[in-house]
Design an enzyme around this catalytic site. Sequence first.
Site, PDB file in Angstrom:
ATOM      1  N   CYS A   1       0.837  -1.211   0.000  1.00 24.06           N
ATOM      2  CA  CYS A   1       0.000   0.000   0.000  1.00 24.06           C
ATOM      3  C   CYS A   1       0.872   1.261   0.000  1.00 24.06           C
ATOM      4  CB  CYS A   1      -0.913   0.001   1.223  1.00 24.06           C
ATOM      5  SG  CYS A   1      -2.020   1.426   1.249  1.00 24.06           S
TER       6      CYS A   1
ATOM      7  N   CYS B   1       1.020   4.973   6.658  1.00 25.92           N
ATOM      8  CA  CYS B   1       0.485   4.795   8.019  1.00 25.92           C
ATOM      9  C   CYS B   1       1.532   4.080   8.879  1.00 25.92           C
ATOM     10  CB  CYS B   1      -0.816   4.000   7.962  1.00 25.92           C
ATOM     11  SG  CYS B   1      -1.976   4.642   6.729  1.00 25.92           S
TER      12      CYS B   1
ATOM     13  N   CYS C   1       1.066   0.369  10.201  1.00 28.13           N
ATOM     14  CA  CYS C   1       0.521  -0.679   9.334  1.00 28.13           C
ATOM     15  C   CYS C   1       1.566  -1.606   8.711  1.00 28.13           C
ATOM     16  CB  CYS C   1      -0.323  -0.039   8.232  1.00 28.13           C
ATOM     17  SG  CYS C   1      -1.232  -1.275   7.276  1.00 28.13           S
TER      18      CYS C   1
ATOM     19  N   CYS D   1     -16.339  -8.645   6.462  1.00 28.90           N
ATOM     20  CA  CYS D   1     -15.684  -7.394   6.062  1.00 28.90           C
ATOM     21  C   CYS D   1     -14.441  -7.672   5.217  1.00 28.90           C
ATOM     22  CB  CYS D   1     -15.309  -6.608   7.312  1.00 28.90           C
ATOM     23  SG  CYS D   1     -14.503  -5.058   6.916  1.00 28.90           S
TER      24      CYS D   1
ATOM     25  N   CYS E   1     -19.429  -5.771   4.275  1.00 29.05           N
ATOM     26  CA  CYS E   1     -18.702  -4.546   4.617  1.00 29.05           C
ATOM     27  C   CYS E   1     -17.384  -4.556   3.858  1.00 29.05           C
ATOM     28  CB  CYS E   1     -18.461  -4.529   6.125  1.00 29.05           C
ATOM     29  SG  CYS E   1     -17.413  -3.182   6.684  1.00 29.05           S
TER      30      CYS E   1
ATOM     31  N   CYS F   1     -18.715   2.667   9.114  1.00 32.49           N
ATOM     32  CA  CYS F   1     -18.045   2.024  10.239  1.00 32.49           C
ATOM     33  C   CYS F   1     -16.787   2.857  10.413  1.00 32.49           C
ATOM     34  CB  CYS F   1     -17.728   0.572   9.872  1.00 32.49           C
ATOM     35  SG  CYS F   1     -16.619  -0.234  11.025  1.00 32.49           S
TER      36      CYS F   1
ATOM     37  N   ARG G   1     -17.311  -1.636  18.468  1.00 32.83           N
ATOM     38  CA  ARG G   1     -16.664  -2.879  18.047  1.00 32.83           C
ATOM     39  C   ARG G   1     -15.231  -2.989  18.573  1.00 32.83           C
ATOM     40  NH1 ARG G   1     -18.658  -5.479  13.879  1.00 32.83           N
ATOM     41  NH2 ARG G   1     -19.943  -3.657  13.478  1.00 32.83           N
TER      42      ARG G   1
HETATM   43  N1  SAM Z   1      -6.497   0.669   3.511  1.00 32.44           N
HETATM   44  C1  SAM Z   1      -7.746   0.903   4.127  1.00 32.44           C
HETATM   45  C2  SAM Z   1      -7.730   2.056   5.077  1.00 32.44           C
HETATM   46  O1  SAM Z   1      -6.686   2.350   5.666  1.00 32.44           O
HETATM   47  O2  SAM Z   1      -8.779   2.674   5.267  1.00 32.44           O
HETATM   48  C3  SAM Z   1      -8.319  -0.296   4.815  1.00 32.44           C
HETATM   49  C4  SAM Z   1      -7.469  -1.270   5.583  1.00 32.44           C
HETATM   50  S1  SAM Z   1      -6.737  -0.680   7.084  1.00 32.44           S
HETATM   51  C5  SAM Z   1      -5.665  -1.990   7.481  1.00 32.44           C
HETATM   52  C6  SAM Z   1      -8.075  -0.701   8.261  1.00 32.44           C
HETATM   53  C7  SAM Z   1      -7.790  -0.191   9.660  1.00 32.44           C
HETATM   54  O3  SAM Z   1      -7.074  -1.159  10.396  1.00 32.44           O
HETATM   55  C8  SAM Z   1      -6.966   1.064   9.807  1.00 32.44           C
HETATM   56  O4  SAM Z   1      -7.723   2.205   9.606  1.00 32.44           O
HETATM   57  C9  SAM Z   1      -6.498   0.959  11.241  1.00 32.44           C
HETATM   58  O5  SAM Z   1      -7.409   1.626  12.086  1.00 32.44           O
HETATM   59  C10 SAM Z   1      -6.516  -0.529  11.532  1.00 32.44           C
HETATM   60  N2  SAM Z   1      -5.140  -1.059  11.730  1.00 32.44           N
HETATM   61  C11 SAM Z   1      -4.235  -1.330  10.772  1.00 32.44           C
HETATM   62  N3  SAM Z   1      -3.082  -1.785  11.311  1.00 32.44           N
HETATM   63  C12 SAM Z   1      -3.260  -1.798  12.651  1.00 32.44           C
HETATM   64  C13 SAM Z   1      -2.427  -2.151  13.760  1.00 32.44           C
HETATM   65  N4  SAM Z   1      -1.186  -2.570  13.589  1.00 32.44           N
HETATM   66  N5  SAM Z   1      -2.944  -2.053  14.998  1.00 32.44           N
HETATM   67  C14 SAM Z   1      -4.209  -1.611  15.172  1.00 32.44           C
HETATM   68  N6  SAM Z   1      -5.040  -1.257  14.176  1.00 32.44           N
HETATM   69  C15 SAM Z   1      -4.578  -1.340  12.926  1.00 32.44           C
HETATM   70  C1  DTB Z   2     -10.839  -1.790  11.780  1.00 34.72           C
HETATM   71  O1  DTB Z   2     -11.027  -0.685  12.312  1.00 34.72           O
HETATM   72  N1  DTB Z   2     -10.066  -2.738  12.269  1.00 34.72           N
HETATM   73  C2  DTB Z   2     -10.024  -3.881  11.390  1.00 34.72           C
HETATM   74  C3  DTB Z   2     -11.062  -3.495  10.310  1.00 34.72           C
HETATM   75  N2  DTB Z   2     -11.404  -2.174  10.676  1.00 34.72           N
HETATM   76  C4  DTB Z   2     -10.714  -3.576   8.886  1.00 34.72           C
HETATM   77  C5  DTB Z   2      -8.653  -4.149  10.890  1.00 34.72           C
HETATM   78  C6  DTB Z   2      -7.663  -4.385  11.998  1.00 34.72           C
HETATM   79  C7  DTB Z   2      -6.343  -4.647  11.354  1.00 34.72           C
HETATM   80  C8  DTB Z   2      -5.342  -5.052  12.340  1.00 34.72           C
HETATM   81  C9  DTB Z   2      -3.997  -5.245  11.769  1.00 34.72           C
HETATM   82  C10 DTB Z   2      -3.863  -6.311  10.729  1.00 34.72           C
HETATM   83  O2  DTB Z   2      -4.527  -7.353  10.778  1.00 34.72           O
HETATM   84  O3  DTB Z   2      -3.028  -6.093   9.849  1.00 34.72           O
HETATM   85 FE1  SF4 Z   3      -2.652   1.273   3.454  1.00 33.29          FE
HETATM   86 FE2  SF4 Z   3      -2.396   0.157   5.859  1.00 33.29          FE
HETATM   87 FE3  SF4 Z   3      -2.728   2.770   5.670  1.00 33.29          FE
HETATM   88 FE4  SF4 Z   3      -4.810   1.120   5.051  1.00 33.29          FE
HETATM   89  S1  SF4 Z   3      -3.846   1.397   7.044  1.00 33.29           S
HETATM   90  S2  SF4 Z   3      -4.095   2.944   3.909  1.00 33.29           S
HETATM   91  S3  SF4 Z   3      -3.640  -0.595   4.171  1.00 33.29           S
HETATM   92  S4  SF4 Z   3      -0.959   1.613   4.880  1.00 33.29           S
END
Ligand code: SAM
Ligand code: DTB
Ligand code: SF4
Length: 320
Positions: free
Chosen positions: A47, A51, A54, A91, A123, A183, A255
């Site tokens: 991606c 972030c 992530c 989802c 979702c 959400c 949630r």
């Molecule tokens: N790329 C899309 C976005 O960012 O909207 C969707 C996928 S993203 C992985 C969905 C959510 O997962 C993020 O907004 C974040 O709140 C949560 N998330 C991702 N990595 C995480 C982590 N290491 N710990 C906790 N929450 C995480």
């Molecule tokens: C959200 O707020 N948390 C979920 C869902 N929406 C998509 C994702 C959590 C991701 C946690 C880190 C991972 O699995 O990479």
């Molecule tokens: Fe990309 Fe992860 Fe950020 Fe979602 S949270 S926009 S998957 S870098």
Amino acid sequence: MNITDVTELYHKPLLDLVYEAASVHRAHHDHHEMQLCTLLSIKTGGCAEDCKYCSQSIYNNADLEKETLLKTDEVLEQARKAKESGSTRFCMGAAWPKVLDGRAFDRVCDMVRGVSDMGLEACCTLGMLTEAQAVKLKEAGLSAYNHNLDTSEAFYDKIITTRTYQDRLDTLQNVAKAGISACCGGILGLGESEEDRISLLHTLSNLDPQPESVPINMLIPVEGTPLADQAPLDIFEWIRCIAVARILMPKAMVRLSAGRLSISKEAQALAFLAGANAIFTGEKLLTAPNPEEDFDRALLGELGLKPRTPYKKDVRQEAA
Ligand code: SAM
Ligand code: DTB
Ligand code: SF4
């Protein structure tokens, strides 16, 4: 509620706050019910957003197998399994900064159609969206779109620099215009201050319309990301946020999302008392591990909670 009132609420004695949240919860929901949801990463890694938390960002060095967009059949097979194990919402997450029109997006619409035809709430979380794309997803049967604000506007650029808070708000507007439920929540434990958490909760509760679902993620520190060594947040701060979210957004599903694996069952029980009424089940979130199904089944059993049926409108909400 204005920011001064939210600040005051947040600072109430913890047990008074939990008691108030539990009362609001019971007035608006069947407090014996827990919504079970399953996540699937339909496109993993690579991606282009930065972030800092992530595993899927190209700016980070997490040990992750990248995958291209899954085939519709594979996704529907996973959705069937999720339904069999009691999930009512499925989802699908893609590591895209934004949706681009074309074959990949058409395939996601097919996935949504298939999941919704199975009687599951569908979702998606696909990054930024235009209004026209949101309408297409709605027509395919999408119930909800996950798009988090993650933290306060003031702290946002310490976590993400490749997009702005306003970009997120714009997508949420597009989702609302298409008649899809939002959400929308955030992550706690990013190194933000209490003021940042209060500001996030204030912003979320002032969205118009309020989110139908509010995911509360606890940071999962991932090796290879800038937040790998972030100290864990005090668990009572997590409880406070859940309670305040419940009070400010009485009708929403609150949630418990990322991070449950490192949270004790006692703390999770307190979170349920404070109004959390949905969890992600299944061994994996998107890329990170989650409690095993047996753990969740045992926990719900011990607490006398039962899974919620899909598309259910709470009787008390309908009457309101
Ligand atoms: N790329 C899309 C976005 O960012 O909207 C969707 C996928 S993203 C992985 C969905 C959510 O997962 C993020 O907004 C974040 O709140 C949560 N998330 C991702 N990595 C995480 C982590 N290491 N710990 C906790 N929450 C995480
Ligand atoms: C959200 O707020 N948390 C979920 C869902 N929406 C998509 C994702 C959590 C991701 C946690 C880190 C991972 O699995 O990479
Ligand atoms: Fe990309 Fe992860 Fe950020 Fe979602 S949270 S926009 S998957 S870098």
